[in-house]
Enzyme design. Structure first.
Site, PDB file in Angstrom:
ATOM      1  N   ASP A  47       0.582  -1.389   0.314  1.00  8.73           N
ATOM      2  CA  ASP A  47      -0.326   0.135   0.282  1.00  8.73           C
ATOM      3  C   ASP A  47       1.122   1.234   0.195  1.00  8.73           C
ATOM      4  O   ASP A  47       1.692   1.744   0.985  1.00  8.73           O
ATOM      5  CB  ASP A  47      -0.895  -0.034   1.476  1.00  8.73           C
ATOM      6  CG  ASP A  47      -2.213   1.462   1.750  1.00  8.73           C
ATOM      7  OD1 ASP A  47      -2.950   0.760   0.703  1.00  8.73           O
ATOM      8  OD2 ASP A  47      -1.073   1.853   1.825  1.00  8.73           O
ATOM      9  N   TYR A  52       2.524   9.890  -0.679  1.00  7.30           N
ATOM     10  CA  TYR A  52       4.076   9.388   0.564  1.00  7.30           C
ATOM     11  C   TYR A  52       5.179   9.342   0.094  1.00  7.30           C
ATOM     12  O   TYR A  52       6.392   9.238   0.530  1.00  7.30           O
ATOM     13  CB  TYR A  52       3.721   7.429  -0.174  1.00  7.30           C
ATOM     14  CG  TYR A  52       2.414   7.041   1.387  1.00  7.30           C
ATOM     15  CD1 TYR A  52       1.815   8.502   1.669  1.00  7.30           C
ATOM     16  CD2 TYR A  52       2.233   6.084   1.175  1.00  7.30           C
ATOM     17  CE1 TYR A  52       0.195   8.042   2.396  1.00  7.30           C
ATOM     18  CE2 TYR A  52       0.772   5.325   2.110  1.00  7.30           C
ATOM     19  CZ  TYR A  52       0.445   6.089   2.593  1.00  7.30           C
ATOM     20  OH  TYR A  52      -1.085   6.064   3.133  1.00  7.30           O
ATOM     21  N   LYS A  77      -2.864   6.012  -4.087  1.00  7.12           N
ATOM     22  CA  LYS A  77      -3.920   6.840  -4.208  1.00  7.12           C
ATOM     23  C   LYS A  77      -3.717   8.073  -4.674  1.00  7.12           C
ATOM     24  O   LYS A  77      -2.784   8.606  -4.869  1.00  7.12           O
ATOM     25  CB  LYS A  77      -3.680   7.101  -2.033  1.00  7.12           C
ATOM     26  CG  LYS A  77      -4.130   5.132  -1.536  1.00  7.12           C
ATOM     27  CD  LYS A  77      -4.377   5.713   0.026  1.00  7.12           C
ATOM     28  CE  LYS A  77      -4.309   4.670   1.279  1.00  7.12           C
ATOM     29  NZ  LYS A  77      -2.283   4.239   0.633  1.00  7.12           N
ATOM     30  N   HIS A 110      -7.661   9.460  -1.727  1.00  9.21           N
ATOM     31  CA  HIS A 110      -7.201   9.607  -0.510  1.00  9.21           C
ATOM     32  C   HIS A 110      -8.111  10.237   0.433  1.00  9.21           C
ATOM     33  O   HIS A 110      -7.698   9.705   1.709  1.00  9.21           O
ATOM     34  CB  HIS A 110      -5.933  10.505  -0.463  1.00  9.21           C
ATOM     35  CG  HIS A 110      -4.837   9.953  -0.162  1.00  9.21           C
ATOM     36  ND1 HIS A 110      -3.608  10.015   0.110  1.00  9.21           N
ATOM     37  CD2 HIS A 110      -4.502   9.127   1.710  1.00  9.21           C
ATOM     38  CE1 HIS A 110      -2.665   9.508   1.404  1.00  9.21           C
ATOM     39  NE2 HIS A 110      -3.652   8.803   2.070  1.00  9.21           N
ATOM     40  N   LEU A 189      -2.519  -1.495  14.937  1.00 15.04           N
ATOM     41  CA  LEU A 189      -2.632  -1.537  15.405  1.00 15.04           C
ATOM     42  C   LEU A 189      -2.550  -0.234  17.092  1.00 15.04           C
ATOM     43  O   LEU A 189      -1.715   0.149  17.477  1.00 15.04           O
ATOM     44  CB  LEU A 189      -0.697  -2.426  15.728  1.00 15.04           C
ATOM     45  CG  LEU A 189      -0.552  -3.485  14.554  1.00 15.04           C
ATOM     46  CD1 LEU A 189       0.603  -4.018  14.714  1.00 15.04           C
ATOM     47  CD2 LEU A 189      -1.032  -4.891  15.125  1.00 15.04           C
ATOM     48  N   LYS A 231       2.632  -1.990   9.508  1.00 14.30           N
ATOM     49  CA  LYS A 231       3.819  -0.942   9.153  1.00 14.30           C
ATOM     50  C   LYS A 231       4.825  -1.625  10.002  1.00 14.30           C
ATOM     51  O   LYS A 231       4.483  -0.766  11.385  1.00 14.30           O
ATOM     52  CB  LYS A 231       3.930  -0.146   8.783  1.00 14.30           C
ATOM     53  CG  LYS A 231       4.876   1.445   7.921  1.00 14.30           C
ATOM     54  CD  LYS A 231       5.119   2.132   8.412  1.00 14.30           C
ATOM     55  CE  LYS A 231       5.663   3.083   9.382  1.00 14.30           C
ATOM     56  NZ  LYS A 231       5.172   4.393   9.628  1.00 14.30           N
ATOM     57  N   SER A 232       6.117  -1.654   9.411  1.00 12.05           N
ATOM     58  CA  SER A 232       7.248  -1.791   9.795  1.00 12.05           C
ATOM     59  C   SER A 232       7.913  -2.038   9.026  1.00 12.05           C
ATOM     60  O   SER A 232       7.632  -2.688   8.249  1.00 12.05           O
ATOM     61  CB  SER A 232       7.273  -3.358  10.627  1.00 12.05           C
ATOM     62  OG  SER A 232       8.680  -3.145  11.658  1.00 12.05           O
ATOM     63  N   ARG A 237       8.970  -8.197  12.705  1.00 16.29           N
ATOM     64  CA  ARG A 237       7.793  -7.713  12.741  1.00 16.29           C
ATOM     65  C   ARG A 237       7.136  -7.992  12.069  1.00 16.29           C
ATOM     66  O   ARG A 237       5.868  -8.144  11.713  1.00 16.29           O
ATOM     67  CB  ARG A 237       8.185  -6.765  13.911  1.00 16.29           C
ATOM     68  CG  ARG A 237       6.782  -5.674  13.620  1.00 16.29           C
ATOM     69  CD  ARG A 237       6.260  -5.979  14.623  1.00 16.29           C
ATOM     70  NE  ARG A 237       6.816  -6.227  15.853  1.00 16.29           N
ATOM     71  CZ  ARG A 237       7.122  -5.255  17.045  1.00 16.29           C
ATOM     72  NH1 ARG A 237       6.263  -3.817  16.881  1.00 16.29           N
ATOM     73  NH2 ARG A 237       7.701  -4.761  18.349  1.00 16.29           N
ATOM     74  N   SER A 240       6.521 -11.401  12.140  1.00 11.88           N
ATOM     75  CA  SER A 240       5.162 -11.584  12.787  1.00 11.88           C
ATOM     76  C   SER A 240       3.989 -11.520  12.711  1.00 11.88           C
ATOM     77  O   SER A 240       2.895 -12.095  13.317  1.00 11.88           O
ATOM     78  CB  SER A 240       5.415 -11.272  14.478  1.00 11.88           C
ATOM     79  OG  SER A 240       5.496  -9.793  14.676  1.00 11.88           O
ATOM     80  N   ASN A 241       4.020 -10.619  11.950  1.00  8.67           N
ATOM     81  CA  ASN A 241       2.686  -9.799  11.634  1.00  8.67           C
ATOM     82  C   ASN A 241       2.115 -10.475  10.541  1.00  8.67           C
ATOM     83  O   ASN A 241       0.774 -10.801  10.284  1.00  8.67           O
ATOM     84  CB  ASN A 241       2.611  -8.174  10.847  1.00  8.67           C
ATOM     85  CG  ASN A 241       3.139  -7.298  11.749  1.00  8.67           C
ATOM     86  OD1 ASN A 241       2.847  -7.591  13.059  1.00  8.67           O
ATOM     87  ND2 ASN A 241       4.049  -6.368  11.280  1.00  8.67           N
TER      88      ASN A 241
END
Length: 286
Positions: A47, A52, A77, A110, A189, A231-232, A237, A240-241
């Site tokens: 995404d 961005y 977007k 957006h 999160l 997001k990481s 991480r 794990s997500n």
């Protein structure tokens, strides 16, 4: 590769339920590295957005991933400055060029301010031309949904909004369900909300299932029919997500999680002056 669950949108397009968000990841090599790592770990939904400022590095990471383009779902977007029919047509082509792709899987309005109807018409046209597979909106509250959607000739496939266990968008979800529109969550999160991540119920479930609090939150959201973008930039991480498809919360646990809703988020798209604030904060033509 980890399991990637997909769901079918109201236009028949299949979308992975876990994506990788790139908001606030700078285009100085960080976005390229983060997206390339996410793809190598099994993520198949990326995404991004014109605002961005990292579409080019997202595209480069996809190109160098050695994963067939059709296996990667790409979202971008349209920024407010490019609303209106002619502006939006030009912006879509610009995003395609920056991403280095022949088509964008999902393209969103957006923030719904200004000439939204002209922008939507251009997006519908781009979809018919094959430049976009699916079109949707973002940051539409119930008030904004009721204002614009009746004027659209086709329904959005998604509405990407702020959503987490403390802000479950219950009124909005009733409207979306009626039209067969899926909710996508930014900030699934809680955008670093320590209270959410240390919530006693979530921590107890984490102990029971031998998971971390973030995995419990993401599992709840996916089981509740939401598409998520944790997001990481940290590989462990990111891994794990994705490691959330080997257990299921019970219906009673889902009810307890739904009861955590506080009904308040960090961003109010209905607030006065939001459009002006966004335009002054982000200028994609500087």
């Amino acid at each position: 590769m980890r399991e990637t669950k997909v769901i079918k949108l109201n236009d028949g397009v299949e979308i992975p339920v876990v994506g990788f968000g790139t908001f606030l990841i700078p285009e100085n090599g960080h976005t390229y590295n983060a997206v390339k790592k996410a793809l190598s770990l099994g993520i198949r939904h990326i995404d991004t957005a014109a605002a961005y400022f990292n579409e080019a590095e997202v595209g480069e990471a996809i190109k160098h991933s050695n994963i067939p383009r059709e296996e990667i779902f790409v979202t971008s977007k349209l920024w407010i400055q490019d609303f209106g029919y002619n502006n939006a047509k030009r912006a879509i082509d610009t995003s395609l060029k920056k991403l280095g792709v022949d088509y964008i899987d999902l393209y969103l309005i957006h923030h719904p301010y200004g000439d939204v109807l002209g922008a939507w018409e251009a997006m519908e046209e781009a979809k018919k031309e094959g430049k976009i597979r699916s079109i949707g909106v973002s940051n539409m509250t119930p008030k904004l949904w009721k204002k614009y959607i009746p004027l659209f000739s086709t329904l959005p496939s998604v509405n990407q909004v702020e959503y987490n266990p403390y802000f479950q968008q219950k009124e909005l979800r009733k409207l979306l369900k009626k039209d067969g529109v899926h909710l996508e969550s930014w900030g699934p999160l809680g955008s670093g909300n320590k209270e959410l991540l240390t919530d006693p119920l979530i921590n107890n479930l984490a102990k029971k299932y031998k998971k971390n609090s973030g995995q419990i939150i993401l599992k709840f959201e996916i089981q509740d029919g939401v598409i998520v973008f944790p997001k990481s930039t940290h590989p462990e991480r990111i891994k794990s997500n994705m490691d959330i498809f080997d257990f299921e919360l019970t219906e009673n646990e889902m009810k307890l999680m739904r009861a955590l809703d506080k009904g308040e988020g960090s961003h109010d798209p209905d607030a006065e002056g939001v459009e002006e604030m966004l335009l002054s904060a982000i200028d994609i033509y500087v």
